[in-house]
Design an enzyme around this catalytic site. Structure first.
Site, PDB file in Angstrom:
ATOM      1  N   HIS A   1     -40.651  35.868 139.426  1.00  0.00           N
ATOM      2  CA  HIS A   1     -40.746  35.670 137.975  1.00  0.00           C
ATOM      3  C   HIS A   1     -40.194  36.934 137.334  1.00  0.00           C
ATOM      4  CE1 HIS A   1     -42.536  35.072 133.948  1.00  0.00           C
ATOM      5  NE2 HIS A   1     -42.749  36.374 134.011  1.00  0.00           N
TER       6      HIS A   1
ATOM      7  N   THR B   1     -33.316  29.546 137.930  1.00  0.00           N
ATOM      8  CA  THR B   1     -34.667  29.093 138.273  1.00  0.00           C
ATOM      9  C   THR B   1     -34.658  28.159 139.473  1.00  0.00           C
ATOM     10  OG1 THR B   1     -35.290  29.293 135.947  1.00  0.00           O
ATOM     11  CG2 THR B   1     -36.734  27.970 137.339  1.00  0.00           C
TER      12      THR B   1
ATOM     13  N   ASN C   1     -40.057  29.403 143.746  1.00  0.00           N
ATOM     14  CA  ASN C   1     -38.761  30.038 143.512  1.00  0.00           C
ATOM     15  C   ASN C   1     -38.777  31.561 143.609  1.00  0.00           C
ATOM     16  OD1 ASN C   1     -39.981  30.642 141.086  1.00  0.00           O
ATOM     17  ND2 ASN C   1     -38.478  29.596 139.805  1.00  0.00           N
TER      18      ASN C   1
ATOM     19  N   ARG D   1     -33.254  34.361 144.396  1.00  0.00           N
ATOM     20  CA  ARG D   1     -33.665  32.962 144.572  1.00  0.00           C
ATOM     21  C   ARG D   1     -32.768  32.216 145.553  1.00  0.00           C
ATOM     22  NH1 ARG D   1     -35.266  32.410 138.299  1.00  0.00           N
ATOM     23  NH2 ARG D   1     -37.501  32.823 138.516  1.00  0.00           N
TER      24      ARG D   1
ATOM     25  N   LYS E   1     -43.568  36.033 143.958  1.00  0.00           N
ATOM     26  CA  LYS E   1     -44.513  34.921 144.029  1.00  0.00           C
ATOM     27  C   LYS E   1     -45.031  34.687 145.453  1.00  0.00           C
ATOM     28  CE  LYS E   1     -42.601  32.571 139.977  1.00  0.00           C
ATOM     29  NZ  LYS E   1     -42.031  31.305 139.473  1.00  0.00           N
TER      30      LYS E   1
ATOM     31  N   PHE F   1     -45.506  20.676 134.142  1.00  0.00           N
ATOM     32  CA  PHE F   1     -45.600  21.440 135.394  1.00  0.00           C
ATOM     33  C   PHE F   1     -46.690  22.510 135.380  1.00  0.00           C
ATOM     34  CE2 PHE F   1     -42.331  23.498 132.748  1.00  0.00           C
ATOM     35  CZ  PHE F   1     -42.824  24.800 132.686  1.00  0.00           C
TER      36      PHE F   1
END
Length: 141
Positions: free
Chosen positions: A117, A93, A114, A104, A11, A59
């Site tokens: 994915h 998560t 975080n 993470r 991410k 979210f």
């Protein structure tokens, strides 16, 4: 044991930290092969389509906004039990709840930012891989 494919996304927060190589090393050390990869800056439409399953969740808008905030690195991983293996490497998560040594725990800032994915099941993996990599762009090795 089954050879599986799974989708992984590094991410925007982790890309900005310049830890792509460190994350790739973890994939390879775990016996996962990167069989397709590309860096992209997702459009709002692409992120919205990809995360459409969350459209009714509170979210969703923040997730789409975050995923379009900078480039992401998208890869298809292949290997023995690739889905479970990748999820184990990623950790929980919420990075505060992630086991030490997971991606993470080491690289994520928050439950929203975080770092990564990963597909959660064979069915979602197939859909997610096809979303970003049409069959002609995935190469077993």
């Amino acid at each position: 044991m089954a050879i599986e494919r799974t989708l992984s996304i590094i991410k925007p927060d982790a890309v900005a930290k310049n830890v792509i190589g460190k994350i790739y090393q973890r994939f390879e050390d775990a016996g996962l092969k990167i069989i397709a990869a590309k860096m992209v800056h997702l459009s709002e439409q692409e992120a919205g389509q990809f995360y459409a399953v969350h459209k009714e969740r509170p979210f969703y808008k923040d997730l789409v906004s975050f995923m379009t905030s900078g480039p992401v690195m998208i890869q298809c991983l292949e290997g023995e039990n690739a889905i479970a293996k990748n999820r184990e490497l990623m950790g929980a998560t919420d990075p505060k709840k992630a086991d030490a040594g997971t991606i993470r725990a080491d690289f994520a800032d928050s439950i929203d930012a975080n770092a990564v994915h990963g597909s959660d099941a064979p069915e979602t993996a197939a859909v997610e891989v096809a979303f970003f990599f049409p069959g002609m762009n995935v190469y077993s090795r």
